[in-house]
Design an enzyme around this catalytic site. Structure first.
Site, mmCIF file in Angstrom:
data_model
loop_
_atom_site.group_PDB
_atom_site.id
_atom_site.type_symbol
_atom_site.label_atom_id
_atom_site.label_comp_id
_atom_site.label_asym_id
_atom_site.label_seq_id
_atom_site.Cartn_x
_atom_site.Cartn_y
_atom_site.Cartn_z
ATOM 1 N N ASP A 63 -1.446 -1.519 11.039
ATOM 2 C CA ASP A 63 -2.050 -1.401 9.708
ATOM 3 C C ASP A 63 -2.385 -2.754 9.073
ATOM 4 O O ASP A 63 -2.810 -2.812 7.927
ATOM 5 C CB ASP A 63 -1.179 -0.563 8.766
ATOM 6 C CG ASP A 63 0.215 -1.136 8.565
ATOM 7 O OD1 ASP A 63 0.534 -2.155 9.207
ATOM 8 O OD2 ASP A 63 0.979 -0.567 7.768
ATOM 9 N N LYS A 66 0.857 -1.188 0.000
ATOM 10 C CA LYS A 66 0.000 0.000 0.000
ATOM 11 C C LYS A 66 0.889 1.233 0.000
ATOM 12 O O LYS A 66 2.072 1.184 0.368
ATOM 13 C CB LYS A 66 -0.955 0.026 1.202
ATOM 14 C CG LYS A 66 -0.278 0.004 2.583
ATOM 15 C CD LYS A 66 0.030 1.389 3.125
ATOM 16 C CE LYS A 66 0.717 1.306 4.484
ATOM 17 N NZ LYS A 66 1.787 2.310 4.664
#
Length: 268
Positions: A132, A8
């Site tokens: 995350d 990401k």
């Protein structure tokens, strides 16, 4: 079973306050990209974990994939498995590769053993592994707040843009990145900044870690400048570094970097 955990990038990253638990509150947009590791999980007579590809520092016994397996194994009495991870996404780059590996381990085990865990339940397990990790369960663009594990959907579609990610081989630990960070609340919430035209992101959207790390690692601002020179509409360091990415509406111009740099280019 085989799957491909993806990286990401952070579109903006603001450290807004220090928490009583020692972590920091933040605002950021997490956006998935297609730079992937490979993860295979097979039935086995005895528990086994091994890796190929990029070398991963530290004891393999502490790898997040193995921790994810043990988390579900404890609650569901899972049989032994052989986990093989082929590492392609660089570590210490701010790309979330290790978190993705952990989340995809949870998802693969859920399918393989028909645990019927919902996305909400998988996110709850993922949050126990890292701030995350939970993002990679649904793997869709979100605005992340608090420790980076509270998500709000965002209507943001960058399909058609080319993303170029440059990793200069500098491993930046989380402790180092946060060591010199200045806590400063942004003038407006990040989702309002992202609603502005991408052409003005260069002026309004920033990553707070750049101010702390660019003076120490001059290669990083040099990469960012080269990406803009090649035609990027927006460029930034991702996460706490050290990867720097550029978003291009058209095919990037010539990009020349040292041989030891890792580069990835693909459509979002």
């Amino acid at each position: 079973m085989l799957d491909f955990p993806n990286a990401k990038i952070n579109l903006g990253l603001y450290i807004t306050s220090k928490r009583p638990d020692g972590f920091h509150n933040l605002q950021s947009c997490f956006y998935p990209v297609k730079w992937c590791d490979a993860l295979e999980i097979l039935p086995a007579a005895a528990e086994q974990f091994d890796m190929t590809g990029l070398p991963v520092p530290g004891n393999p016994e502490t790898n997040l994939c193995l921790k994810a397996y043990k988390l579900l194994q404890k609650d569901f009495n899972l049989p032994p498995v052989h986990i093989h991870l082929h590492k392609v996404i660089p570590m210490g780059a701010g790309l979330g590769g290790g978190s993705a590996d952990a989340a995809f381990t949870l998802k693969l085990l859920n399918k393989q053993f028909e645990l019927n865990l919902t996305d909400d339940a998988l996110e709850a397990y993922a949050r126990q592994l890292g701030s995350d990790c939970a993002f990679f369960i649904r793997n869709k663009p979100v605005v992340a707040t608090e420790k980076g594990d509270v998500f709000s959907p965002i209507d943001l579609n960058l399909s058609g843009y080319t993303c170029v990610i440059v990793y200069p081989g500098i491993h930046i630990t989380t402790a180092e990145a946060y060591g010199n960070i200045k806590v400063e609340h942004p003038d407006c919430h990040i989702d309002m900044l992202l609603k502005q035209d991408i052409q003005v992101w260069k002026k309004v959207l920033k990553n707070d870690f750049e101010e702390a790390l660019f003076p120490k690692y001059p290669e990083l601002p040099q990469i960012k400048e080269k990406l803009y020179a090649a035609g990027a509409v927006y460029a930034s360091m991702t996460g706490s570094g050290s990867a720097v990415y550029g978003l291009f509406k058209d095919e990037p111009g010539q990009l020349i970097f040292p041989d030891h740099y890792l580069l990835w280019k693909g459509l979002l």
